[in-house]
Design a protein around this motif. Structure first.
Motif, short mmCIF file in Angstrom:
data_model
loop_
_atom_site.label_atom_id
_atom_site.label_comp_id
_atom_site.label_asym_id
_atom_site.label_seq_id
_atom_site.Cartn_x
_atom_site.Cartn_y
_atom_site.Cartn_z
N THR A 80 -4.63 8.08 10.06
CA THR A 80 -3.49 8.16 10.98
C THR A 80 -3.83 8.93 12.25
OG1 THR A 80 -2.64 10.17 9.89
CG2 THR A 80 -1.86 8.05 9.06
N ASP A 81 -4.84 9.80 12.19
CA ASP A 81 -5.21 10.58 13.37
C ASP A 81 -5.75 9.71 14.50
OD1 ASP A 81 -4.45 12.92 12.19
OD2 ASP A 81 -6.46 13.48 11.51
N ALA A 82 -6.31 8.56 14.15
CA ALA A 82 -6.93 7.69 15.16
C ALA A 82 -5.93 6.75 15.81
CB ALA A 82 -8.04 6.87 14.51
N ALA A 83 -4.66 6.82 15.41
CA ALA A 83 -3.64 5.92 15.93
C ALA A 83 -2.87 6.57 17.07
CB ALA A 83 -2.71 5.49 14.80
N GLY A 84 -1.86 5.85 17.55
CA GLY A 84 -1.06 6.33 18.68
C GLY A 84 -0.10 7.43 18.31
N THR A 85 0.74 7.80 19.26
CA THR A 85 1.64 8.94 19.08
C THR A 85 2.94 8.57 18.38
OG1 THR A 85 2.54 8.60 21.31
CG2 THR A 85 0.70 10.14 21.08
N LYS A 86 3.23 7.28 18.28
CA LYS A 86 4.46 6.84 17.61
C LYS A 86 4.07 6.05 16.36
CE LYS A 86 7.57 5.01 20.27
NZ LYS A 86 8.16 4.14 21.31
N GLN A 87 4.36 6.65 15.21
CA GLN A 87 3.89 6.06 13.95
C GLN A 87 5.02 5.98 12.93
OE1 GLN A 87 0.44 8.10 12.41
NE2 GLN A 87 -0.52 8.28 14.43
N ILE A 88 4.93 4.96 12.08
CA ILE A 88 5.81 4.84 10.93
C ILE A 88 4.94 4.73 9.69
CG2 ILE A 88 7.53 3.41 9.76
CD1 ILE A 88 8.57 2.58 12.49
N TRP A 89 5.15 5.64 8.76
CA TRP A 89 4.42 5.63 7.50
C TRP A 89 5.35 5.07 6.42
CZ3 TRP A 89 2.31 11.38 7.48
CH2 TRP A 89 1.48 11.55 8.61
N LEU A 90 4.90 4.04 5.74
CA LEU A 90 5.70 3.41 4.69
C LEU A 90 4.99 3.58 3.36
CD1 LEU A 90 6.40 0.35 6.89
CD2 LEU A 90 8.24 1.66 5.86
N ALA A 91 5.59 4.35 2.45
CA ALA A 91 4.99 4.64 1.16
C ALA A 91 5.88 4.11 0.05
CB ALA A 91 4.79 6.14 0.98
N GLY A 92 5.25 3.43 -0.91
CA GLY A 92 5.97 2.96 -2.08
C GLY A 92 5.42 3.59 -3.34
N GLY A 93 6.21 4.40 -4.03
CA GLY A 93 5.76 5.03 -5.28
C GLY A 93 4.54 5.92 -5.08
N ILE A 94 3.49 5.66 -5.87
CA ILE A 94 2.27 6.46 -5.81
C ILE A 94 1.54 6.29 -4.48
CG2 ILE A 94 0.65 4.79 -6.76
CD1 ILE A 94 0.96 8.53 -7.72
N GLY A 95 1.98 5.31 -3.67
CA GLY A 95 1.41 5.12 -2.34
C GLY A 95 1.69 6.28 -1.40
N ILE A 96 2.41 7.28 -1.87
CA ILE A 96 2.67 8.47 -1.05
C ILE A 96 1.42 9.34 -0.92
CG2 ILE A 96 3.40 9.94 -2.97
CD1 ILE A 96 4.94 9.82 0.57
N THR A 97 0.43 9.17 -1.80
CA THR A 97 -0.70 10.11 -1.87
C THR A 97 -1.50 10.26 -0.57
OG1 THR A 97 -1.98 8.38 -3.00
CG2 THR A 97 -0.97 10.09 -4.37
N PRO A 98 -1.86 9.18 0.15
CA PRO A 98 -2.60 9.42 1.39
C PRO A 98 -1.78 10.16 2.43
CG PRO A 98 -2.02 7.10 1.19
CD PRO A 98 -1.71 7.74 -0.13
N PHE A 99 -0.47 9.91 2.47
CA PHE A 99 0.39 10.62 3.41
C PHE A 99 0.60 12.07 2.99
CE2 PHE A 99 1.92 6.12 3.33
CZ PHE A 99 1.33 5.74 4.53
N LEU A 100 0.62 12.30 1.67
CA LEU A 100 0.73 13.66 1.15
C LEU A 100 -0.47 14.49 1.59
CD1 LEU A 100 2.30 15.62 -0.71
CD2 LEU A 100 0.95 14.72 -2.61
N SER A 101 -1.67 13.92 1.48
CA SER A 101 -2.88 14.61 1.92
C SER A 101 -2.82 14.91 3.40
CB SER A 101 -4.11 13.76 1.60
OG SER A 101 -5.29 14.37 2.08
#
Length: 419
Positions: free
Chosen positions: A292-313
């Protein structure tokens, strides 16, 4: 997203062979023999590329867009190779052309080796594509592809000159890739795991709602990862034979390395019920380009269930003052299954630039593009999207976002499948 550089390089390898084979055909070869042996050579090159990709060389991630994409191409190349092998088998002349010396152009051992390679390839692909076979059984069976490759190499290296001239330009080209393929094969089977392993020890095992968090302490050099990356975890000891890929859920500066593992099958259930502190673990990685650091300044993170882990980190690694505007949409069945929801709420408040949007399906709330369209302050195509979760959810959201005019290069997903 898949980077085109890697697939184009693979295509170039195949096209160079095809051009050489057709431009400099062997003398006295019929068009049928030239065409069908070309297809056999293309199939062998695709198999070679698949084997080379299985070495997990780091630069492949840049070429293909992450290890998950590398394995996608690895799988597709194997399937296409099998189709070309079938056409080659049924199309190649089964008899020597008139005037060919049977003693000089003996079909043995080339023909038997080719037949064995075909049988082993069909069996291996049937096993590889069978989703009902458990990973613990599938993994050793998949190694049958090594036998297929050796048999295929022996098939063309011993082919009679009347059907394939291995001393032609295209023959030398194919032989060079056969040498590379055998080296890659030996490295994948016997050298890769020892060379890339980081040794850890289990410091704690924490049961969560439908998941388990394991914390590891490094016994040597720890892995240097970026938030959003994953690693292969192999627990040492009897009954823990195969490595499994999991997203790293710890923050960048944490002393412990943490993985949060959803309970899905026998192996993950065994982790929850039997794994104890003090067990030794081999960790190989990190891998992935879910950055996510390599992307732009306006971001939407969509996590489903255990898919939260990369965003948690990522949240555990972020510091106040981050200039990005981020909406974290966390979809779960209910509040109890939304693991780390309390921590996520606290981190969002601390960081200031995170808007947390929990969605619970038991309350009738789902991750839907039409709802985002009505809630977000700016048009959908002005954001970059990072999605991790169940495949149907990710595919559905991606399809709907494209309908709303969001370009594919602004949608980032992780194809977390390696079989």
């Amino acid at each position: 997203m898949l980077n085109r550089k890697g697939p184009m390089a693979t295509l170039a390898i195949v096209l160079v062979f095809a051009v050489l084979h057709l431009a400099f055909p062997a003398a006295n070869h019929s068009p049928r023999a030239t065409g069908t042996t070309m297809l056999g050579g293309v199939a062998f090159l695709l198999m070679t590329c698949s084997i080379i990709l299985s070495t997990r060389a780091r630069f492949f991630e840049d070429w293909f867009g992450g290890l998950d994409r590398v394995y996608q191409v690895h799988k597709v190349s194997g399937v296409i190779a099998a189709l070309f092998v079938l056409v080659h088998f049924f199309g190649v002349p089964k008899e020597l052309p008139p005037g060919a010396d049977p003693a000089i152009n003996a079909l043995v051992p080339s023909a038997p080796l080719g037949m064995l390679a075909l049988i082993a390839l069909v069996l291996s692909l049937a096993l590889a594509l069978n989703r009902k076979i458990s990973y613990s059984r599938w993994r050793p069976l998949h190694k049958l592809m090594a036998l297929v490759y050796v048999l295929a190499a022996g098939h063309f290296l011993t082919a009679p000159a009347a059907l394939f001239d291995r001393f032609s330009i295209s023959g030398f080209y194919l032989t060079a890739f056969a040498i590379l393929g055998v080296i890659a094969l030996l490295y994948s089977l016997f050298g890769m795991n020892r060379r890339t392993a980081h040794v850890y020890e289990i410091s704690s095992v924490k049961p969560l709602e439908r998941a388990t968090e394991i914390s590891l302490s490094a016994l040597g050099k720890p892995i240097d990862f970026k938030p959003g990356q994953f690693a292969f975890v192999e627990i040492q000891g009897k009954g823990w034979s195969e490595p499994h890929p999991f997203t790293i859920s710890s923050g960048k500066d944490e002393e412990a390395l943490r993985f949060t593992i959803k309970v899905l099958g026998d192996w993950t259930r065994k982790v929850r019920e039997e794994l104890k502190s003090g067990a030794k673990v081999s960790v190989r990685g990190p891998y992935g380009r879910f950055d996510t650091d390599a992307a732009g300044t306006k971001q939407i993170w969509l996590a489903g269930g255990i898919g939260i882990t990369p965003f948690l980190s990522t949240l555990r690694s972020m510091e106040p003052g981050d200039k990005r505007q981020i909406y974290l949409v966390y979809a779960s069945r209910d509040k109890n299954e939304a693991i780390f929801l309390e921590e996520l709420t606290e981190r969002a408040a601390e960081l200031g630039n995170i808007t947390l949007v929990p969605l619970f399906s038991d309350e009738g709330n789902f991750a839907r593009v039409d709802i985002m369209k009505s809630k977000l302050p700016d048009p959908l195509d002005t954001y970059e999207y990072f999605m991790c979760g169940p495949k149907p959810m990710v595919n559905g959201l991606m399809k709907d976002l494209k309908k709303e005019g969001v370009k594919r290069d602004r949608i980032h997903t992780e194809a977390f499948e390696f079989r």
